[in-house]
Write a protein that holds these residues in place. Structure first.
Motif, PDB file in Angstrom:
ATOM      1  N   THR A 105       0.868  -1.135  -0.035  1.00 38.41           N
ATOM      2  CA  THR A 105       0.017  -0.076  -0.041  1.00 38.41           C
ATOM      3  C   THR A 105       0.873   1.510   0.015  1.00 38.41           C
ATOM      4  N   ALA A 106       1.975   1.284   0.808  1.00 38.94           N
ATOM      5  CA  ALA A 106       2.742   2.496   0.608  1.00 38.94           C
ATOM      6  C   ALA A 106       3.257   2.647  -0.699  1.00 38.94           C
ATOM      7  N   ALA A 107       3.814   1.580  -1.199  1.00 29.79           N
ATOM      8  CA  ALA A 107       4.478   1.514  -2.555  1.00 29.79           C
ATOM      9  C   ALA A 107       3.497   2.266  -3.729  1.00 29.79           C
ATOM     10  N   ARG A 108       2.166   1.936  -3.691  1.00 29.55           N
ATOM     11  CA  ARG A 108       1.292   2.412  -4.321  1.00 29.55           C
ATOM     12  C   ARG A 108       0.781   3.962  -3.987  1.00 29.55           C
ATOM     13  N   SER A 109       0.813   4.217  -2.811  1.00 28.82           N
ATOM     14  CA  SER A 109       0.799   5.817  -2.506  1.00 28.82           C
ATOM     15  C   SER A 109       2.166   6.600  -2.763  1.00 28.82           C
ATOM     16  N   ILE A 110       3.059   6.029  -2.963  1.00 31.97           N
ATOM     17  CA  ILE A 110       4.369   6.572  -3.458  1.00 31.97           C
ATOM     18  C   ILE A 110       4.123   7.070  -4.822  1.00 31.97           C
ATOM     19  N   ALA A 111       3.904   6.057  -5.758  1.00 30.40           N
ATOM     20  CA  ALA A 111       3.478   6.067  -7.161  1.00 30.40           C
ATOM     21  C   ALA A 111       2.452   7.136  -7.203  1.00 30.40           C
ATOM     22  N   ASP A 112       1.348   7.184  -6.484  1.00 26.70           N
ATOM     23  CA  ASP A 112       0.139   7.989  -6.674  1.00 26.70           C
ATOM     24  C   ASP A 112       0.885   9.470  -6.684  1.00 26.70           C
ATOM     25  N   MET A 113       1.667   9.631  -5.502  1.00 25.84           N
ATOM     26  CA  MET A 113       2.106  11.044  -5.227  1.00 25.84           C
ATOM     27  C   MET A 113       3.214  11.388  -6.197  1.00 25.84           C
ATOM     28  N   LYS A 114       3.905  10.378  -6.958  1.00 25.42           N
ATOM     29  CA  LYS A 114       4.818  10.867  -7.996  1.00 25.42           C
ATOM     30  C   LYS A 114       4.246  11.434  -9.103  1.00 25.42           C
ATOM     31  N   GLU A 115       2.940  10.547  -9.293  1.00 26.41           N
ATOM     32  CA  GLU A 115       2.001  10.966 -10.565  1.00 26.41           C
ATOM     33  C   GLU A 115       1.265  12.320 -10.374  1.00 26.41           C
ATOM     34  N   MET A 116       0.810  12.636  -9.128  1.00 24.36           N
ATOM     35  CA  MET A 116       0.524  13.804  -8.893  1.00 24.36           C
ATOM     36  C   MET A 116       1.294  15.027  -8.870  1.00 24.36           C
ATOM     37  N   ARG A 117       2.739  14.755  -8.407  1.00 24.66           N
ATOM     38  CA  ARG A 117       3.650  15.832  -8.712  1.00 24.66           C
ATOM     39  C   ARG A 117       3.862  16.166 -10.228  1.00 24.66           C
ATOM     40  N   ARG A 118       3.890  15.218 -10.824  1.00 20.37           N
ATOM     41  CA  ARG A 118       4.120  15.482 -12.422  1.00 20.37           C
ATOM     42  C   ARG A 118       2.943  16.289 -12.977  1.00 20.37           C
ATOM     43  N   SER A 119       1.568  15.926 -12.407  1.00 14.45           N
ATOM     44  CA  SER A 119       0.621  16.717 -12.942  1.00 14.45           C
ATOM     45  C   SER A 119       0.568  18.188 -12.314  1.00 14.45           C
ATOM     46  N   GLN A 120       1.078  18.222 -11.228  1.00 15.82           N
ATOM     47  CA  GLN A 120       1.149  19.521 -10.545  1.00 15.82           C
ATOM     48  C   GLN A 120       2.147  20.390 -11.319  1.00 15.82           C
ATOM     49  N   GLN A 121       3.294  19.821 -11.732  1.00 17.88           N
ATOM     50  CA  GLN A 121       4.170  20.435 -12.502  1.00 17.88           C
ATOM     51  C   GLN A 121       3.766  21.018 -13.849  1.00 17.88           C
ATOM     52  N   LYS A 122       2.874  20.214 -14.593  1.00 16.21           N
ATOM     53  CA  LYS A 122       2.150  20.462 -15.914  1.00 16.21           C
ATOM     54  C   LYS A 122       1.270  21.877 -15.642  1.00 16.21           C
ATOM     55  N   LEU A 123       0.484  21.735 -14.459  1.00 17.52           N
ATOM     56  CA  LEU A 123      -0.277  22.750 -14.230  1.00 17.52           C
ATOM     57  C   LEU A 123       0.518  24.093 -13.922  1.00 17.52           C
ATOM     58  N   PHE A 124       1.727  23.984 -13.318  1.00 20.22           N
ATOM     59  CA  PHE A 124       2.417  25.368 -13.074  1.00 20.22           C
ATOM     60  C   PHE A 124       2.758  25.809 -14.501  1.00 20.22           C
ATOM     61  N   GLU A 125       3.007  24.727 -15.551  1.00 21.87           N
ATOM     62  CA  GLU A 125       3.477  25.354 -16.731  1.00 21.87           C
ATOM     63  C   GLU A 125       2.444  25.911 -17.689  1.00 21.87           C
ATOM     64  N   ILE A 126       1.168  25.464 -17.283  1.00 24.17           N
ATOM     65  CA  ILE A 126      -0.095  25.796 -17.891  1.00 24.17           C
ATOM     66  C   ILE A 126      -0.403  27.171 -17.416  1.00 24.17           C
TER      67      ILE A 126
END
Length: 231
Positions: A55-76
């Motif tokens: 479960t921790a591994a899945r949460s880490i993967a979700d968090m990395k995906e959110m950070r990538r999405s957050q970076q894209k929103l900063f660029e937008i």
């Protein structure tokens, strides 16, 4: 994505907290079969540890995906800022306002992701603490398992030793030894009596001659060696 709050009250953490809160000594004292109880606890802990780590591994993967999405929103946001400035420079205040509205939408989404990321980070800290406590309990359970196994083996060995020392089988065996010893004494006495009264056989006399020859030969060798040393 499921709300982060639901992870904190999920079945994995409920079961882990039950194990953490358990008093190991009390459980073992109440158990009819302590060794079996420990095996069950260890299996439960190992399964829970695997689930928590997964479960921790899945949460880490979700968090990395959110950070990538957050970076894209900063660029937008940066892109809509440039477009708003361009529209405003061309006298198109309406387009600039629309661009700023889009930038705000991206900013709101980025802020929501930041809150989700913060919640996941808090959950991960809980994971780390739960994993550490579970590993400590697992080490304790394994230690108790080895101790109980050693005590059981030692008790069985002592019981066997006492049975041999004080059991009826040992007494019967020693009584039979005494009978055999008496028979051996009788046989030896009979042989000695026969040797005293009976004449020597031809083979015995020849064997004595051979033995005497060997003794004479060794004596001559010793005399020769002594003479050689004197010279």
């Amino acid at each position: 994505m499921a709300p982060v709050a639901s992870w904190l009250s999920g079945p994995v953490f409920s079961r882990a907290r039950d194990i953490f809160a358990a008093n190991m000594t009390e459980l073992l004292d109440r158990a009819e079969d302590p060794a079996r109880m420990i095996r069950m606890i260890i299996m439960e802990m190992e399964e829970t540890l695997v689930e928590v780590r997964a479960t921790a591994a899945r949460s880490i993967a979700d968090m990395k995906e959110m950070r990538r999405s957050q970076q894209k929103l900063f660029e937008i946001q940066a892109n809509w800022t440039e477009k708003a400035e361009l529209a405003l420079s061309k006298g198109r205040e309406d387009l600039a306002k629309a661009a700023l509205t889009e930038r705000q939408n991206a900013a709101d989404m980025a802020e929501g992701l930041a809150e989700e990321i913060a919640e996941i980070e808090q959950v991960l800290r809980s994971y780390e603490a739960d994993i550490a406590r579970l590993q400590a309990k697992l080490r304790e359970a394994r230690s108790r398992q080895n101790s109980i196994q050693h005590r059981l083996e030692s008790a069985v060995t002592r019981a066997k030793a006492r049975e041999l020392l004080h059991g009826s089988r040992t007494e019967d065996a020693f009584s039979k030894f005494e009978i055999l010893e008496r028979r051996a004494d009788f046989a030896e006495g009979r042989a000695e009596a026969l040797g005293l009264t009976g004449p020597k056989s031809l083979e015995e006399e020849i064997a004595e001659l051979r033995s005497a020859e060997k003794v004479d030969a060794e004596l001559e060798e010793m005399k020769a060696a002594l003479a050689a040393r004197k010279n």
